[in-house]
Write a protein that holds these residues in place. Structure first.
Motif, short mmCIF file in Angstrom:
data_model
loop_
_atom_site.label_atom_id
_atom_site.label_comp_id
_atom_site.label_asym_id
_atom_site.label_seq_id
_atom_site.Cartn_x
_atom_site.Cartn_y
_atom_site.Cartn_z
N LYS A 50 0.82 -1.22 0.00
CA LYS A 50 0.00 0.00 0.00
C LYS A 50 0.85 1.27 0.00
O LYS A 50 0.32 2.36 -0.15
CB LYS A 50 -0.88 0.04 1.27
CG LYS A 50 -2.17 -0.70 1.17
CD LYS A 50 -3.00 -0.50 2.43
CE LYS A 50 -3.46 0.91 2.69
NZ LYS A 50 -4.55 1.40 1.85
N SER A 136 -7.88 -0.47 3.67
CA SER A 136 -8.49 -0.41 2.34
C SER A 136 -7.48 -0.89 1.29
O SER A 136 -6.27 -0.65 1.40
CB SER A 136 -8.95 1.01 2.03
OG SER A 136 -7.91 1.92 2.24
N ASN A 138 -6.10 -0.18 -1.49
CA ASN A 138 -5.68 0.83 -2.46
C ASN A 138 -4.29 1.33 -2.07
O ASN A 138 -3.91 1.24 -0.92
CB ASN A 138 -6.67 2.00 -2.49
CG ASN A 138 -6.87 2.59 -1.10
OD1 ASN A 138 -6.70 1.90 -0.10
ND2 ASN A 138 -7.22 3.85 -1.01
N SER A 144 -10.69 4.90 -1.80
CA SER A 144 -10.91 3.52 -1.40
C SER A 144 -11.79 2.77 -2.40
O SER A 144 -12.78 3.32 -2.88
CB SER A 144 -11.56 3.48 -0.02
OG SER A 144 -10.67 4.02 0.92
N GLU A 173 -15.56 4.14 4.96
CA GLU A 173 -14.81 3.46 6.01
C GLU A 173 -15.59 3.44 7.33
O GLU A 173 -16.44 4.31 7.58
CB GLU A 173 -13.46 4.16 6.23
CG GLU A 173 -12.33 3.58 5.39
CD GLU A 173 -12.16 4.27 4.05
OE1 GLU A 173 -13.06 5.07 3.69
OE2 GLU A 173 -11.16 4.01 3.37
MG MG Z 1 -7.73 3.67 3.66
#
Ligand code: MG
Ligand code: AMP
Length: 211
Positions: A50, A136, A138, A144, A173
């Motif tokens: 990430k 997440s 991404n 996201s 989220e």
């Molecule tokens: Mg995030």
């Protein structure tokens, strides 16, 4: 590789997780990048893939409250909210138990924990029988993902599989609440559960300290 959530594919993904690979999973909030939360190797892969700063701790996901109790200290406020609002898009911060590697919590004495509602993700946690860290899915700083194809576009080449569970229900989220002190609940992030809704189950007013 996008996989439909058949029992065969879930078993395959569980085996991959237990060998420290990362799998993107559908949740009711956004797609998550899941790895074994008890493995430092898997956790460091999450930060690397990430490009997330090591100072930004990971939320861990459990199958049920009984499992969650292995990873943080329970108090009355936690027990009440867990009973009322889990499974669901609520992350609870409490005092961590030693079994959780420090890399997960960025060295803090607290741990952020959630029991997700999405049946595909829950099934996977049940199969691996270990908590899963799942920020997440991404690259850090990107929007996201709410569909498997979004994950494929940004992280497809870097992870072992993407479990397709359709479009995420909330697309937002989880709400985060800090309950390490039951007399001083603190809202750390707004999300699908509102402050008023959470206060219904607590004896004290929630203070808001959102980033
Ligand atoms: Mg995030
Ligand atoms: P996400 O980016 O959705 O994975 O959420 C991560 C956020 O959860 C962090 O930026 C913190 O706000 C919160 N969080 C995660 N772990 C902890 C922790 N151990 N203590 C306090 N807050 C945490």
């Amino acid at each position: 590789m996008i996989l439909s959530p058949t029992s065969e594919n879930l078993t395959k993904c569980a085996e991959l997780i237990l060998s420290d690979a990362l799998i993107a999973v559908p949740t009711e909030t956004v797609y998550g990048l899941a790895g074994n939360a008890l493995s430092e190797k898997a956790a460091s892969k999450i930060f690397e893939v990430k490009q997330r700063p090591m100072t930004d701790p990971l939320i861990i996901h459990c199958h049920d409250f009984e499992q969650a109790c292995n990873y943080f200290e329970i108090n009355q406020a936690i027990e009440r909210l867990a009973t009322a609002l889990w499974p669901g898009p609520l992350t609870i911060v409490g005092i961590k138990k030693d079994i959780i590697p420090n890399i997960i919590t960025s060295g803090q004495e607290t741990i952020a924990l959630r029991i997700p509602e999405n049946p595909v993700f829950r099934k996977l946690i049940q199969l691996v029988n270990t908590p899963l860290a799942a920020p997440s899915a991404n690259p850090f700083g990107y929007i996201s993902p709410t569909e498997a194809i979004h994950v494929e576009r940004t992280l497809g080449g870097k992870i072992s599989a993407i479990l397709d569970g359709g479009r995420c229900h909330h697309g937002l989220e989880s709400t985060i609440i800090d309950l390490r002190d039951p007399e001083n609940p603190i809202l750390l992030r707004h999300g699908p559960y509102g402050k008023k809704q959470i206060e219904l189950f607590l004896d004290h007013t929630i203070r808001t300290v959102c980033k």
